[in-house]
Structures are given as structure tokens and as C-alpha cells.
Design a protein around this motif. Structure first.
Motif, PDB file in Angstrom:
ATOM      1  N   ASP A  16       0.854  -0.956  -0.095  1.00 34.60           N
ATOM      2  CA  ASP A  16       0.070   0.069  -0.008  1.00 34.60           C
ATOM      3  C   ASP A  16       0.794   1.194   0.020  1.00 34.60           C
ATOM      4  O   ASP A  16       0.543   2.276  -1.004  1.00 34.60           O
ATOM      5  CB  ASP A  16      -0.858  -0.144   1.150  1.00 34.60           C
ATOM      6  N   GLU A  17       1.843   1.268   0.683  1.00 31.19           N
ATOM      7  CA  GLU A  17       2.857   2.388   0.669  1.00 31.19           C
ATOM      8  C   GLU A  17       3.630   2.779  -0.597  1.00 31.19           C
ATOM      9  O   GLU A  17       3.863   3.881  -0.935  1.00 31.19           O
ATOM     10  CB  GLU A  17       3.979   2.307   2.013  1.00 31.19           C
ATOM     11  N   SER A  18       3.842   1.532  -1.386  1.00 31.41           N
ATOM     12  CA  SER A  18       4.671   1.787  -2.394  1.00 31.41           C
ATOM     13  C   SER A  18       3.650   2.209  -3.660  1.00 31.41           C
ATOM     14  O   SER A  18       3.969   2.890  -4.494  1.00 31.41           O
ATOM     15  CB  SER A  18       5.233   0.410  -2.892  1.00 31.41           C
ATOM     16  N   LYS A  19       2.257   1.876  -3.466  1.00 27.01           N
ATOM     17  CA  LYS A  19       1.432   2.441  -4.470  1.00 27.01           C
ATOM     18  C   LYS A  19       0.843   3.907  -4.216  1.00 27.01           C
ATOM     19  O   LYS A  19       0.264   4.440  -5.003  1.00 27.01           O
ATOM     20  CB  LYS A  19       0.380   1.274  -4.719  1.00 27.01           C
ATOM     21  N   ARG A  20       1.276   4.314  -3.063  1.00 30.85           N
ATOM     22  CA  ARG A  20       0.508   5.693  -2.647  1.00 30.85           C
ATOM     23  C   ARG A  20       1.514   6.657  -3.523  1.00 30.85           C
ATOM     24  O   ARG A  20       2.765   6.653  -3.353  1.00 30.85           O
ATOM     25  CB  ARG A  20       0.585   5.774  -1.193  1.00 30.85           C
ATOM     26  N   PRO A  21       0.935   7.834  -3.960  1.00 33.56           N
ATOM     27  CA  PRO A  21       1.455   8.693  -4.667  1.00 33.56           C
ATOM     28  C   PRO A  21       2.215   9.712  -3.833  1.00 33.56           C
ATOM     29  O   PRO A  21       1.782   9.802  -2.769  1.00 33.56           O
ATOM     30  CB  PRO A  21       0.363   9.445  -5.439  1.00 33.56           C
ATOM     31  N   THR A  22       3.298  10.065  -4.327  1.00 35.86           N
ATOM     32  CA  THR A  22       4.255  10.624  -3.362  1.00 35.86           C
ATOM     33  C   THR A  22       3.776  12.068  -3.319  1.00 35.86           C
ATOM     34  O   THR A  22       3.286  12.644  -4.215  1.00 35.86           O
ATOM     35  CB  THR A  22       5.609  10.748  -3.724  1.00 35.86           C
ATOM     36  N   THR A  23       3.844  12.903  -2.037  1.00 37.70           N
ATOM     37  CA  THR A  23       3.578  14.150  -2.208  1.00 37.70           C
ATOM     38  C   THR A  23       4.549  15.198  -2.152  1.00 37.70           C
ATOM     39  O   THR A  23       5.700  14.841  -1.482  1.00 37.70           O
ATOM     40  CB  THR A  23       2.701  14.485  -1.094  1.00 37.70           C
ATOM     41  N   ASN A  24       4.644  16.331  -2.859  1.00 40.22           N
ATOM     42  CA  ASN A  24       5.775  17.319  -2.580  1.00 40.22           C
ATOM     43  C   ASN A  24       5.787  18.207  -1.442  1.00 40.22           C
ATOM     44  O   ASN A  24       4.766  18.804  -1.266  1.00 40.22           O
ATOM     45  CB  ASN A  24       5.518  18.046  -3.939  1.00 40.22           C
TER      46      ASN A  24
END
Length: 112
Positions: free
Chosen positions: A82-90
Motif C-alpha cells: 500500500d505504501e509503494s502504490k501511494r502517490p508521493t506528495t511534494n
């Protein structure tokens, strides 16, 4: 099934607490039973019974904890996936599009 295991887990945890509290500390166990002494359980019988009960209740508690983890009704899957699929936020703050930064800000490199 989950709620039955959870209720059983709580019951075993309370029993384990009570059994541990009844074990002999530095004083005599008889004071916990109102002055009966150890004669009722035989020589050293209290320690053996309560020690065995502590072991069994501890094993049962750990087994129930594992079963509760397996039968938990939340969504199944890996937290790492789940953490790897979550989009990264700037995390850097930037000015909105179309707006210039005000003059005199430290980012321009001007000294007063």
C-alpha cells in the motif's frame, strides 16, 4: 468469528492477570486467601498449580492473538504494498502558477 476470538482473548487476559497476582511474592500466598495458608494445596502445591496455569494461559493468549490477527475483518493485503502504490506528495512549498514571488524574499539572494 472475530468477535468471539476477541471476547475469548479478553477473558484469557483477565484470567492471566488474576493468576499472576495470586502467585507468591515475597510474602505468603495465604494472605491472598484470607489466611488459609498453604496447607490446603499441599506442600508447594500452590506454586505448581499457579505456575502451570500461568504457562497455559500465556500460550493460549499468544495463540489467540495470532488468530485475531489472521481473522481481522479489515482489508487484506500488505501494508508495504500500500505504501509503494501511494502517490508521493511534494513537501516543498511553491508559489501557485501565475504568481511571482514578492521582491526582497531570501530566495532572490539580495542582502539588505
Amino acid at each position: 468469528m472475530y468477535y468471539l476470538l476477541l471476547a475469548l482473548f479478553i477473558l484469557v487476559a483477565v484470567l492471566l492477570i488474576l493468576v499472576v497476582l495470586m502467585q507468591r511474592g515475597r510474602g505468603d500466598v495465604g494472605s491472598a486467601f484470607g489466611g488459609m495458608g498453604q496447607g490446603v494445596f499441599g506442600p508447594g502445591g500452590v506454586d505448581t498449580i499457579l505456575t502451570k496455569a500461568t504457562y497455559w494461559l500465556g500460550f493460549i493468549l499468544m495463540g489467540l492473538a495470532l488468530l485475531i490477527g489472521l481473522f481481522h475483518p479489515s482489508k487484506k493485503g500488505s501494508l508495504l504494498e500500500d505504501e509503494s502504490k501511494r502517490p508521493t506528495t511534494n513537501t516543498q512549498q511553491s508559489s501557485p502558477k501565475g504568481q511571482a514571488t514578492p521582491s526582497g524574499t531570501p530566495s532572490e539572494g539580495k542582502t539588505p
